[in-house]
Write a protein that holds these residues in place. Structure first.
Motif, PDB file in Angstrom:
ATOM      1  N   HIS A 189      -2.629   1.252  -6.791  1.00  0.00           N
ATOM      2  CA  HIS A 189      -3.611   0.268  -6.315  1.00  0.00           C
ATOM      3  C   HIS A 189      -3.198  -0.308  -4.956  1.00  0.00           C
ATOM      4  O   HIS A 189      -4.046  -0.505  -4.082  1.00  0.00           O
ATOM      5  N   THR A 190      -1.913  -0.572  -4.787  1.00  0.00           N
ATOM      6  CA  THR A 190      -1.423  -1.077  -3.505  1.00  0.00           C
ATOM      7  C   THR A 190      -1.653  -0.053  -2.401  1.00  0.00           C
ATOM      8  O   THR A 190      -2.052  -0.397  -1.280  1.00  0.00           O
ATOM      9  N   LEU A 191      -1.418   1.229  -2.726  1.00  0.00           N
ATOM     10  CA  LEU A 191      -1.646   2.282  -1.731  1.00  0.00           C
ATOM     11  C   LEU A 191      -3.106   2.346  -1.302  1.00  0.00           C
ATOM     12  O   LEU A 191      -3.418   2.729  -0.172  1.00  0.00           O
ATOM     13  N   GLY A 192      -4.026   1.949  -2.181  1.00  0.00           N
ATOM     14  CA  GLY A 192      -5.437   1.875  -1.804  1.00  0.00           C
ATOM     15  C   GLY A 192      -5.674   0.843  -0.722  1.00  0.00           C
ATOM     16  O   GLY A 192      -6.446   1.070   0.213  1.00  0.00           O
ATOM     17  N   PRO A 221      -4.655  10.554   3.349  1.00  0.00           N
ATOM     18  CA  PRO A 221      -5.359  11.078   2.173  1.00  0.00           C
ATOM     19  C   PRO A 221      -4.532  10.979   0.885  1.00  0.00           C
ATOM     20  O   PRO A 221      -5.100  10.741  -0.190  1.00  0.00           O
ATOM     21  N   LEU A 222      -3.208  11.152   0.995  1.00  0.00           N
ATOM     22  CA  LEU A 222      -2.380  11.039  -0.210  1.00  0.00           C
ATOM     23  C   LEU A 222      -2.424   9.627  -0.780  1.00  0.00           C
ATOM     24  O   LEU A 222      -2.414   9.441  -2.001  1.00  0.00           O
ATOM     25  N   MET A 223      -2.490   8.613   0.086  1.00  0.00           N
ATOM     26  CA  MET A 223      -2.609   7.229  -0.386  1.00  0.00           C
ATOM     27  C   MET A 223      -3.930   7.026  -1.117  1.00  0.00           C
ATOM     28  O   MET A 223      -3.971   6.398  -2.187  1.00  0.00           O
ATOM     29  N   GLY A 224      -5.017   7.552  -0.545  1.00  0.00           N
ATOM     30  CA  GLY A 224      -6.318   7.441  -1.203  1.00  0.00           C
ATOM     31  C   GLY A 224      -6.339   8.180  -2.527  1.00  0.00           C
ATOM     32  O   GLY A 224      -6.907   7.701  -3.524  1.00  0.00           O
ATOM     33  N   ALA A 245      -7.008   6.705  -6.183  1.00  0.00           N
ATOM     34  CA  ALA A 245      -8.014   7.258  -7.101  1.00  0.00           C
ATOM     35  C   ALA A 245      -7.382   7.561  -8.456  1.00  0.00           C
ATOM     36  O   ALA A 245      -7.969   7.269  -9.507  1.00  0.00           O
ATOM     37  N   SER A 246      -6.188   8.116  -8.430  1.00  0.00           N
ATOM     38  CA  SER A 246      -5.481   8.415  -9.682  1.00  0.00           C
ATOM     39  C   SER A 246      -5.190   7.141 -10.461  1.00  0.00           C
ATOM     40  O   SER A 246      -5.344   7.102 -11.686  1.00  0.00           O
ATOM     41  N   ALA A 247      -4.781   6.083  -9.767  1.00  0.00           N
ATOM     42  CA  ALA A 247      -4.495   4.803 -10.425  1.00  0.00           C
ATOM     43  C   ALA A 247      -5.749   4.215 -11.058  1.00  0.00           C
ATOM     44  O   ALA A 247      -5.672   3.475 -12.042  1.00  0.00           O
ATOM     45  N   THR A 267      -0.145   7.206 -12.175  1.00  0.00           N
ATOM     46  CA  THR A 267      -0.672   7.002 -13.526  1.00  0.00           C
ATOM     47  C   THR A 267      -1.806   5.987 -13.478  1.00  0.00           C
ATOM     48  O   THR A 267      -1.838   5.116 -12.598  1.00  0.00           O
ATOM     49  N   THR A 268      -2.719   6.100 -14.415  1.00  0.00           N
ATOM     50  CA  THR A 268      -3.832   5.159 -14.487  1.00  0.00           C
ATOM     51  C   THR A 268      -3.283   3.737 -14.636  1.00  0.00           C
ATOM     52  O   THR A 268      -2.396   3.484 -15.445  1.00  0.00           O
ATOM     53  N   GLY A 269      -3.777   2.849 -13.796  1.00  0.00           N
ATOM     54  CA  GLY A 269      -3.335   1.458 -13.823  1.00  0.00           C
ATOM     55  C   GLY A 269      -2.100   1.179 -12.984  1.00  0.00           C
ATOM     56  O   GLY A 269      -1.651   0.036 -12.906  1.00  0.00           O
ATOM     57  N   SER A 270      -1.561   2.182 -12.331  1.00  0.00           N
ATOM     58  CA  SER A 270      -0.346   2.022 -11.529  1.00  0.00           C
ATOM     59  C   SER A 270      -0.530   0.969 -10.431  1.00  0.00           C
ATOM     60  O   SER A 270      -1.457   1.054  -9.625  1.00  0.00           O
TER      61      SER A 270
END
Length: 184
Positions: free
Chosen positions: A137-140, A103-106, A110-112, A130-133
């Motif tokens: 995105h990789t963690l997604g 869940p932390l990765m998701g 979401a934050s990115a 941060t937005t755009g991180s």
């Protein structure tokens, strides 16, 4: 068959276990039914629900771990060889790690994406990236693969419980079933 060598877990431990199972089943169903997340996806409908249930899983598992560390579990079956007891401990440890990490990765993903994450639109949660991180995105991407790893690990856990019940017959499954009483 439960024996005096395999005392049951406490009622709260069983409650946390089965509530985790229920919430995970709901989360996997949402994950399979929700649309794929793309660049223009918005966190509404099933996607938003998936985020809230994921945050709930983190909270539930942290509460469950606090209970687990503050209450000694019942003794393990001595019928089982030490290597199998070690495998059980490693499997349980990995389950806990993945139940928090996934869940932390998701959430970081979401934050990115610039999405707000909250517990059912009631409790806002801080951004984990941060937005755009690029990392977010990789963690997604890793999140999706890790969901499958967790599902396989759950399958191993269930298979082990059934092995104990029908092959070893040591009462291990009965330790966590609702309705069994904690033996002294």
């Amino acid at each position: 068959m439960q024996t005096s060598e395999t005392p049951a877990f406490s009622a709260p431990a069983k409650f946390f276990h089965w509530l985790t199972v229920l919430v995970l089943a709901v989360q996997y169903a949402i994950g399979w039914l929700m649309p794929d997340v793309h660049r223009d996806t918005k966190p509404v409908g099933l996607v938003g629900l998936h985020l809230s249930v994921g945050a709930t899983i983190v909270l539930l598992v942290l509460i469950r771990l606090a209970w687990r560390f503050s209450h000694k579990p019942p003794a393990e079956s001595q019928i089982v060889p030490p290597v199998m007891r070690l495998a059980a401990r490693v499997t349980h440890g990995l389950l806990y790690v993945l139940l928090i990490a996934l869940p932390l990765m998701g959430w970081a993903n979401a934050s990115a994406r610039g999405w707000d994450v909250s517990l059912f639109h009631v409790v806002p949660l801080p951004a984990l990236a941060t937005t755009g991180s690029a990392l977010g995105h990789t963690l997604g991407d890793v999140h999706k693969l890790t969901a499958w790893v967790l599902l396989v690990l759950i399958g191993v856990h269930v298979a082990a419980a059934l092995f104990h019940q029908f092959v070893i017959r040591d009462g291990t499954l009965g330790r966590m079933l609702p309705g069994t009483r904690k033996m002294r």
